[in-house]
Enzyme design. Sequence first.
Site, PDB file in Angstrom:
ATOM      1  N   ASP A  65      -8.759  -4.295  -6.387  1.00  0.00           N
ATOM      2  CA  ASP A  65      -8.170  -3.507  -5.411  1.00  0.00           C
ATOM      3  C   ASP A  65      -8.365  -2.064  -5.704  1.00  0.00           C
ATOM      4  OD1 ASP A  65      -6.796  -2.114  -3.456  1.00  0.00           O
ATOM      5  OD2 ASP A  65      -4.869  -3.453  -3.639  1.00  0.00           O
TER       6      ASP A  65
ATOM      7  N   SER B  81       0.866  -1.249   0.008  1.00  0.00           N
ATOM      8  CA  SER B  81       0.030  -0.101  -0.083  1.00  0.00           C
ATOM      9  C   SER B  81       1.104   1.323  -0.137  1.00  0.00           C
ATOM     10  CB  SER B  81      -0.863  -0.182   1.247  1.00  0.00           C
ATOM     11  OG  SER B  81      -1.954   1.044   0.979  1.00  0.00           O
TER      12      SER B  81
END
Length: 676
Positions: A498, A446
């Site tokens: 995602d 991330s």
Amino acid sequence: MPGMVIFGRRWAIGSDDFVFPGAFELFIRLSWWIGILVLYLMHKAQLDCPGGWLLHSYLLVLLVLLAAIICAMSAIVYVSMQGTISNPGPRKSLPKLLYLRLALFLPELIWAVVGAVWVSDRGLICDRTVISAIFGTVIASWVIIVFTLVAVVIVFDPLGGKRSLYLSGSPGRNLESSQSDQLFYNVKKTATRVWEKRIRLLCCCIVQNDDHRVAFTSIAELFRTYFSDTDLVPSDVAAGLTLLHQEQDKVENCPKVPEEELTQSPLSPGAEDLEAEIENAAHYMKFAASTYGWAYYLLANPFTGLCKLKSDCCRSSPVEADIMGRDHLNMNFGSILKITGLQYRDFIHISFHNKIFEIPFYVALDHKKEAIVVAVRGTLSFEDVLTDLSADCETITLEDILENGLVHKGITQAANYLYRRLINDGILNQAFTVAPEYKLVVVGHSLGGGTASILAVMLRNTFPTLRCYAFAPPGGLLSKSLADYTKQFIVSVIVGKDVVPRLSMPNMEDLKRRIIRIVASCNRPKYRILLHGCWYEVFGGDPDNFPTELDGRNQASLAQPLLAEERLLVHQSASYTSLAMDESPLHSPPQYPPLFLPGRIIHIVEENSTRRWCSSDVKYSARWSKETAFGNILISPKMLTDHMPDVMLKALNSLAEESAACVSCRPAGDYSTNIV
């Protein structure tokens, strides 16, 4: 639907937003009215007592008042159900009904005060059961009044009084004097200040310094710019998202050629193939996940994790690594040890220090791969969120490589911090003194993946053999030239739908235009859209059948800007201009420079799953993919769960195990690298 204008100002609620709250209040009021009526009829005789006439009067007036409120709410709900998001004409009488309802609020408040005084009068000598029941009705009145006031505060728009002026300040406006210029500047400044106050309120627990104040202002300006050319209320956005999800599912189920997938590895034949990269990614994902410390360990081991950590981590341990920052009860470091399987002596430096633009990381020796691993933590705090949201672009110059490259400002600031720590503080020099023959690997998930990528770019000249594995990095990260350069040494890994790798300002602008287009073209009332959308999200089923910009049956009629969008979108905004010029919302000129994912991209998708009562068997496949495959935000419940580090690690481990099991059964000479 633009926000309603009541009392001369705009509110953050539309005229079709009163169906659900109105129906709920109507149910409460009707049940309350029936209860009071039953109470009055059953205990009417018991009110014939000293002071009982007060309670008798209170109940009668309350019944009449509630009946008036029920009639008003019934009319509000009925009118709010009429029309569509883009056709508020049938609801034009709603403001008058709201004025009527607000007019009834004052006598209700007064009567609640009177009831509280009368019930608490010690001169009443009546049956205590009756008094207690009436006291309950008084409490119920005050509860409803408090909730009504809270609702008013929630839908209050601080910019409502200046909204029309704020929205009319488009690039094509005709300013006749410096006074109008100054007025528009003041409105924009006010809007930025409002957003800054909201951000400060959300981050009230953070000790604020100069860096934080600069970040707050930058993020507030970004939000002000993004929301300045639309007049949608939150429920419009929710309706648009559920419509987009259903429309995307319809398109996804249609047979199509996967143009965005590569049929072979983008590297030269001498480079590592996909199976090897999957195996490496599965190995290094453990390091990236471990940076989250005890939070990830408890997520992966919800039943036994806490007991294991308390038994192993709370006792003192001979830590030889240099640790910076607080680690309460050794929980984070203990979790890192358990997840990675390393020993205490394998860690060179660990930092739990966390501020805006300064994120935790550690440096460790990986003897299995003979690598010095720099693992960077992803988003886990408000400070990290502020780093993510500092999404302005800034230029980075790499000598002897590229003249200029655009990068995400906040993440680059975090990478600069890590670079100073690793190089200037001698941490990497210490690591290579211990293991001079090892290679350097930078990993992160991330925010950590984005920071690791930019850090790898900075370190590439000094360490030519450096490798970087970025797991689910943010999408708006590198300019095209930089992204192409990083294909030599960075591998990005993305699971399913995602949302984070698809997050960039151009993608967010595209999503905004899609929402505006789809809510303007839908011919269903908003309450039906939301009801069907909730059912679809929870229980599945067939997507609703409605006209949208992606529906080929309506391309001709949707080519021109819709009249409704003239109310939903400012006339001279970039979004409206792109629609008015017959340009597709998908290909209109971007307001922001396009930024891309780093390196080569491995996209992991879920092929099928067999779910049982206590377990699920999921099969994954992986492909090399182009960055253009992530040019749109996909609306799905999995857009968030696919980002979780445990889902990423599970998918990589599954692929690695399947690949290892199939090595012995692969035919000789078969070196296909496009699918696992």
